[in-house]
Design a protein around this motif. Structure first.
Motif, PDB file in Angstrom:
ATOM      1  N   VAL A 168      33.286  56.309 -61.421  1.00 28.70           N
ATOM      2  CA  VAL A 168      34.055  57.247 -60.590  1.00 28.70           C
ATOM      3  C   VAL A 168      33.350  58.601 -60.531  1.00 28.70           C
ATOM      4  N   LEU A 169      32.794  59.026 -61.661  1.00 29.11           N
ATOM      5  CA  LEU A 169      32.069  60.298 -61.686  1.00 29.11           C
ATOM      6  C   LEU A 169      30.810  60.222 -60.819  1.00 29.11           C
ATOM      7  N   CYS A 170      30.104  59.087 -60.878  1.00 29.52           N
ATOM      8  CA  CYS A 170      28.929  58.894 -60.018  1.00 29.52           C
ATOM      9  C   CYS A 170      29.328  58.963 -58.547  1.00 29.52           C
ATOM     10  N   LEU A 171      30.450  58.358 -58.227  1.00 32.73           N
ATOM     11  CA  LEU A 171      30.959  58.390 -56.858  1.00 32.73           C
ATOM     12  C   LEU A 171      31.261  59.824 -56.436  1.00 32.73           C
ATOM     13  N   ALA A 172      31.867  60.585 -57.347  1.00 40.67           N
ATOM     14  CA  ALA A 172      32.224  61.972 -57.054  1.00 40.67           C
ATOM     15  C   ALA A 172      30.985  62.833 -56.840  1.00 40.67           C
ATOM     16  N   VAL A 173      29.948  62.601 -57.625  1.00 35.03           N
ATOM     17  CA  VAL A 173      28.699  63.366 -57.453  1.00 35.03           C
ATOM     18  C   VAL A 173      28.133  63.122 -56.057  1.00 35.03           C
ATOM     19  N   GLY A 174      28.096  61.861 -55.651  1.00 31.58           N
ATOM     20  CA  GLY A 174      27.576  61.548 -54.324  1.00 31.58           C
ATOM     21  C   GLY A 174      28.388  62.188 -53.217  1.00 31.58           C
ATOM     22  N   ILE A 175      29.706  62.108 -53.330  1.00 26.76           N
ATOM     23  CA  ILE A 175      30.578  62.706 -52.311  1.00 26.76           C
ATOM     24  C   ILE A 175      30.395  64.219 -52.265  1.00 26.76           C
ATOM     25  N   SER A 176      30.202  64.823 -53.427  1.00 29.56           N
ATOM     26  CA  SER A 176      30.023  66.279 -53.469  1.00 29.56           C
ATOM     27  C   SER A 176      28.775  66.716 -52.714  1.00 29.56           C
ATOM     28  N   ARG A 177      27.732  65.878 -52.705  1.00 32.72           N
ATOM     29  CA  ARG A 177      26.497  66.227 -52.002  1.00 32.72           C
ATOM     30  C   ARG A 177      26.711  66.262 -50.486  1.00 32.72           C
ATOM     31  N   VAL A 178      27.513  65.330 -50.008  1.00 28.99           N
ATOM     32  CA  VAL A 178      27.828  65.321 -48.574  1.00 28.99           C
ATOM     33  C   VAL A 178      28.783  66.468 -48.251  1.00 28.99           C
ATOM     34  N   TYR A 179      29.764  66.696 -49.095  1.00 29.77           N
ATOM     35  CA  TYR A 179      30.731  67.778 -48.877  1.00 29.77           C
ATOM     36  C   TYR A 179      30.033  69.137 -48.834  1.00 29.77           C
ATOM     37  N   LEU A 180      29.007  69.295 -49.665  1.00 32.13           N
ATOM     38  CA  LEU A 180      28.256  70.556 -49.690  1.00 32.13           C
ATOM     39  C   LEU A 180      27.233  70.645 -48.566  1.00 32.13           C
ATOM     40  N   GLY A 181      27.134  69.588 -47.772  1.00 27.14           N
ATOM     41  CA  GLY A 181      26.299  69.625 -46.582  1.00 27.14           C
ATOM     42  C   GLY A 181      24.808  69.514 -46.801  1.00 27.14           C
ATOM     43  N   VAL A 182      24.391  69.085 -47.989  1.00 26.29           N
ATOM     44  CA  VAL A 182      22.955  69.050 -48.287  1.00 26.29           C
ATOM     45  C   VAL A 182      22.365  67.638 -48.224  1.00 26.29           C
ATOM     46  N   HIS A 183      23.220  66.642 -47.973  1.00 28.06           N
ATOM     47  CA  HIS A 183      22.737  65.258 -47.873  1.00 28.06           C
ATOM     48  C   HIS A 183      23.495  64.513 -46.786  1.00 28.06           C
ATOM     49  N   TRP A 184      22.802  63.567 -46.180  1.00 31.64           N
ATOM     50  CA  TRP A 184      23.434  62.593 -45.310  1.00 31.64           C
ATOM     51  C   TRP A 184      24.120  61.550 -46.174  1.00 31.64           C
ATOM     52  N   SER A 185      25.113  60.888 -45.626  1.00 34.14           N
ATOM     53  CA  SER A 185      25.842  59.874 -46.404  1.00 34.14           C
ATOM     54  C   SER A 185      24.940  58.718 -46.830  1.00 34.14           C
ATOM     55  N   THR A 186      23.962  58.347 -45.997  1.00 33.91           N
ATOM     56  CA  THR A 186      23.061  57.257 -46.383  1.00 33.91           C
ATOM     57  C   THR A 186      22.115  57.676 -47.504  1.00 33.91           C
ATOM     58  N   ASP A 187      21.857  58.971 -47.657  1.00 39.59           N
ATOM     59  CA  ASP A 187      21.069  59.443 -48.802  1.00 39.59           C
ATOM     60  C   ASP A 187      21.785  59.101 -50.104  1.00 39.59           C
ATOM     61  N   VAL A 188      23.092  59.342 -50.082  1.00 37.12           N
ATOM     62  CA  VAL A 188      23.922  59.081 -51.259  1.00 37.12           C
ATOM     63  C   VAL A 188      23.991  57.580 -51.547  1.00 37.12           C
ATOM     64  N   ALA A 189      24.207  56.797 -50.487  1.00 37.85           N
ATOM     65  CA  ALA A 189      24.241  55.338 -50.664  1.00 37.85           C
ATOM     66  C   ALA A 189      22.910  54.832 -51.213  1.00 37.85           C
ATOM     67  N   GLY A 190      21.814  55.413 -50.736  1.00 40.46           N
ATOM     68  CA  GLY A 190      20.506  55.024 -51.236  1.00 40.46           C
ATOM     69  C   GLY A 190      20.337  55.325 -52.714  1.00 40.46           C
ATOM     70  N   GLY A 191      20.859  56.455 -53.152  1.00 37.00           N
ATOM     71  CA  GLY A 191      20.790  56.801 -54.575  1.00 37.00           C
ATOM     72  C   GLY A 191      21.568  55.835 -55.437  1.00 37.00           C
TER      73      GLY A 191
END
Length: 204
Positions: free
Chosen positions: A154-177
């Motif tokens: 859940v924490l890993c999921l939250a980190v990824g979502i935070s990157r998109v929320y902060l506008g510094v990553h595309w959603s597929t960047d997070v999925a790739g990670g």
């Protein structure tokens, strides 16, 4: 799902996602709509600060400390605390090196700076913070009870979502990670399971 199947599925997903990003396919095009929708969400200062705190769990310095520390605390580890910490460190080291190569090869640009609520560094795909968080928490909590592993996920999921929320990553960047970390950590489980019988026969 067995580790071998999980490793193959994650690796296949990462490969397909990488191709889509390189070719600016449908998923990459959807990124733009997703980020535009996220930008329209409320961004009160308190929530932005919270997102920055959460995203900090994916900072490389935090990951290098958190993963080995968690691994060393696993009770009744056959390799001992030092061995478990060393293994977690190796998992993070190899996984982060693979991410660095993939990032350089794909060389994806960041979202436009008008979206940024943080200060990104380097190329965009796969997300560095997301990958580090998944590697550190995945490797560090291996051997923990399922509930702890689920909380780490859940924490890993939250980190990824935070990157998109902060506008510094595309959603597929997070999925790739997530996929990169999952494929590597699953592969290490497969290697360990194959080495275990050999080690037990050698001890006899």
């Amino acid at each position: 799902m067995r580790p071998a199947h999980r490793a193959l599925a994650s690796l296949a997903g990462l490969g397909l996602l990488s191709l889509d990003v390189r070719r600016h396919g449908r998923l990459a095009q959807a990124d733009e709509r997703i980020l535009e929708s996220v930008a329209r969400l409320p961004h009160p200062p308190a929530l932005v600060r919270a997102a920055r705190i959460v995203t900090g769990f994916g900072d490389s310095k935090v990951a290098w400390l958190l993963g080995p520390a968690l691994a060393a605390l696993v009770p009744a580890t056959p390799a001992g605390a030092a061995g478990a910490a060393a293994k977690a460190t190796a998992d993070i080291m190899v996984g982060s090196a693979v991410r660095k190569v993939a990032c350089a090869v794909i060389a994806r640009s960041r979202p436009p700076s008008r979206y940024w609520l943080a200060h990104p560094v380097g190329h965009s795909f796969p997300s560095r913070h997301t990958t580090y968080a998944a590697l550190a928490l995945g490797a560090g909590t291996r051997g923990y009870p399922p509930r702890v592993r689920q909380a780490a996920a859940v924490l890993c999921l939250a980190v990824g979502i935070s990157r998109v929320y902060l506008g510094v990553h595309w959603s597929t960047d997070v999925a790739g990670g997530w996929l990169l970390a999952a494929s590597w950590l699953s592969a290490t489980e497969v290697l360990e399971s194959r080495q275990a019988p050999s080690s037990s026969r050698a001890d006899q």
